[in-house]
Design a protein around this motif. Structure first.
Motif, PDB file in Angstrom:
ATOM      1  N   THR A   1      -2.202   1.707  -2.908  1.00  0.00           N
ATOM      2  CA  THR A   1      -1.052   2.300  -3.599  1.00  0.00           C
ATOM      3  C   THR A   1       0.135   2.399  -2.648  1.00  0.00           C
ATOM      4  OG1 THR A   1      -1.867   4.474  -2.944  1.00  0.00           O
ATOM      5  CG2 THR A   1      -2.531   3.687  -5.125  1.00  0.00           C
TER       6      THR A   1
ATOM      7  N   ALA B   1      -1.694   5.051 -10.484  1.00  0.00           N
ATOM      8  CA  ALA B   1      -2.011   4.978 -11.918  1.00  0.00           C
ATOM      9  C   ALA B   1      -1.519   3.659 -12.464  1.00  0.00           C
ATOM     10  CB  ALA B   1      -1.362   6.131 -12.677  1.00  0.00           C
TER      11      ALA B   1
ATOM     12  N   ARG C   1       0.233  -7.430  -7.376  1.00  0.00           N
ATOM     13  CA  ARG C   1      -0.610  -6.472  -8.098  1.00  0.00           C
ATOM     14  C   ARG C   1      -0.056  -5.080  -7.887  1.00  0.00           C
ATOM     15  NH1 ARG C   1      -1.856  -3.944  -4.088  1.00  0.00           N
ATOM     16  NH2 ARG C   1      -2.753  -2.360  -5.421  1.00  0.00           N
TER      17      ARG C   1
ATOM     18  N   ALA D   1       0.747  -1.411 -10.344  1.00  0.00           N
ATOM     19  CA  ALA D   1       1.590  -1.192 -11.527  1.00  0.00           C
ATOM     20  C   ALA D   1       3.088  -1.336 -11.257  1.00  0.00           C
ATOM     21  CB  ALA D   1       1.254   0.190 -12.111  1.00  0.00           C
TER      22      ALA D   1
HETATM   23  C1  LIG Z   1       0.700   2.009  -7.216  1.00  0.00           C
HETATM   24  S1  LIG Z   1      -0.198   1.700  -8.617  1.00  0.00           S
HETATM   25  C2  LIG Z   1      -1.373   0.651  -7.987  1.00  0.00           C
HETATM   26  C3  LIG Z   1      -2.570   0.640  -8.878  1.00  0.00           C
HETATM   27  O1  LIG Z   1      -2.839  -0.708  -9.274  1.00  0.00           O
HETATM   28  C4  LIG Z   1      -4.094  -1.045  -8.755  1.00  0.00           C
HETATM   29  O2  LIG Z   1      -4.777  -1.949  -9.561  1.00  0.00           O
HETATM   30  P1  LIG Z   1      -4.719  -3.522  -9.166  1.00  0.00           P
HETATM   31  O3  LIG Z   1      -4.905  -3.628  -7.682  1.00  0.00           O
HETATM   32  O4  LIG Z   1      -5.858  -4.109  -9.998  1.00  0.00           O
HETATM   33  O5  LIG Z   1      -3.362  -4.008  -9.638  1.00  0.00           O
HETATM   34  C5  LIG Z   1      -4.822   0.279  -8.704  1.00  0.00           C
HETATM   35  O6  LIG Z   1      -5.212   0.705  -9.985  1.00  0.00           O
HETATM   36  C6  LIG Z   1      -3.763   1.142  -8.132  1.00  0.00           C
HETATM   37  O7  LIG Z   1      -3.928   2.503  -8.277  1.00  0.00           O
END
Ligand SMILES: CSC[C@H]1O[C@H](OP(=O)(O)O)[C@H](O)[C@@H]1O
Length: 312
Positions: free
Chosen positions: A137, A214, A44, A46
């Motif tokens: 992050t 982001a 997970r 971005a």
């Molecule tokens: C470094 S960007 C990580 C960004 O992704 C996360 O979402 P998820 O855990 O659902 O993939 C989250 O929005 C983070 O800021």
């Protein structure tokens, strides 16, 4: 430790659903396995999704239907589609060219995260900074070091970090499970807080800067990020605290003019009616579960990328 890599003809990635109790590497050999890992957030974040998408094109072996499935596995982070497209552009040159392109996506991410850490730490003023974060992050959201938490790591390495206040980040608890695990490994001082405590602690003067990642940045600077980011932006604005987005250039999507055009993933009922697998709401309770929100550009102090600082 690399969160995701290409090892002996397969994708190897940390299964983040098992953290913080177990650090287990998953070997992924098919697109089906990779799509599953993406959709259950074993991988997970971005930047990590961009690298996963690129490696997935190698696994797809030219199958366009599989490539399309991979590209659509999660809709909000532009990096997934971008990573797929970057590798798929080399399909006419053959598998080795696709793999070489995917390895460049990986290496570019490593360099980008290092650059963002330096640029973000340079931007922030003050010698003992108290930083608030949401979601995760760090290196787990990338290949190494990460984005916003990469800035925290650089501040810590420079002796300029007083503490991190990390939101637990319901419903999947990326903050409680992953950010605390990474900060513990860094030896960085931190305290975990409930999501709803964020705006209040900002109002109480407990925070010097909010740093977020982001998933997609629209052409006008509106930024999609984990649900709860917008509430922190409102609290930071009211408290006069800098609200800083840290993301690679690859997260900026010029094809999306503004935030209302960003598709927000809704992840269904189970995550909301339960708390990490223990059901808390009555059976059959209907839910709304947007996994992201959008912070309007006018609430963002600066966007730090691997190439520049953007002030909307
Ligand atoms: C470094 S960007 C990580 C960004 O992704 C996360 O979402 P998820 O855990 O659902 O993939 C989250 O929005 C983070 O800021």
């Amino acid at each position: 430790m690399r969160t995701i890599d290409w090892v002996d003809g397969a994708v190897e990635l940390v299964d983040q659903t098992l953290l913080p109790d177990k650090c287990v590497m998953l070997r992924v050999r098919t697109v089906d396995e990779l799509v599953d890992a993406i959709q259950r957030l074993a991988v997970r974040g971005a930047p990590a999704l961009g690298v996963a998408g690129a490696f997935g094109v190698v696994l797809a072996d030219g199958d366009q239907a599989q490539i399309a499935r991979l590209r659509a596995a999660r809709p909000t982070a532009v990096n997934l589609a971008w990573g797929v497209d970057r590798a798929a552009a080399h399909l006419p040159e053959g598998r080795e060219a696709v793999l070489a392109a995917a390895l460049r996506v990986r290496d570019d991410d490593i360099a980008a995260c290092k650059a963002m850490g330096e640029r973000g730490a340079d931007l922030l003023e003050g010698e003992r900074l108290r930083i608030m974060t949401v979601c995760n992050t760090g290196g787990l959201a990338a290949v190494e070091r990460g984005t916003a938490l990469g800035v925290v790591q650089t501040l810590h390495e420079r002796g300029r970090l007083a503490e991190v206040l990390a939101l637990e980040t319901r419903p999947l608890l990326q903050g409680a499970r992953l950010t605390t695990w990474e900060l513990g490994r860094m030896g960085a001082p931190h305290r975990l807080i409930a999501d709803s405590a964020g705006p209040y602690l900002l109002a109480q003067g407990e925070v010097d800067a909010v740093l977020i990642g982001a998933d997609r940045i629209a052409a006008n600077g509106d930024t999609a990020n984990k649900i709860g980011s917008y509430a922190l932006a409102l609290g930071a604005e009211r408290a006069g605290v800098p609200f800083i987005v840290v993301a690679p250039e690859t997260t900026i999507d010029q094809a999306t003019p503004s935030g209302e055009h960003i598709r927000i993933e809704d992840r269904g009922d189970e995550e909301i009616v339960s708390f990490w697998g223990v059901r808390v709401a009555p059976e059959g309770t209907p839910t709304l579960n947007p996994a992201f929100d959008v912070t309007p550009h006018d609430l963002i102090t600066a966007i730090v990328t691997d190439k520049r600082v953007i002030r909307p």
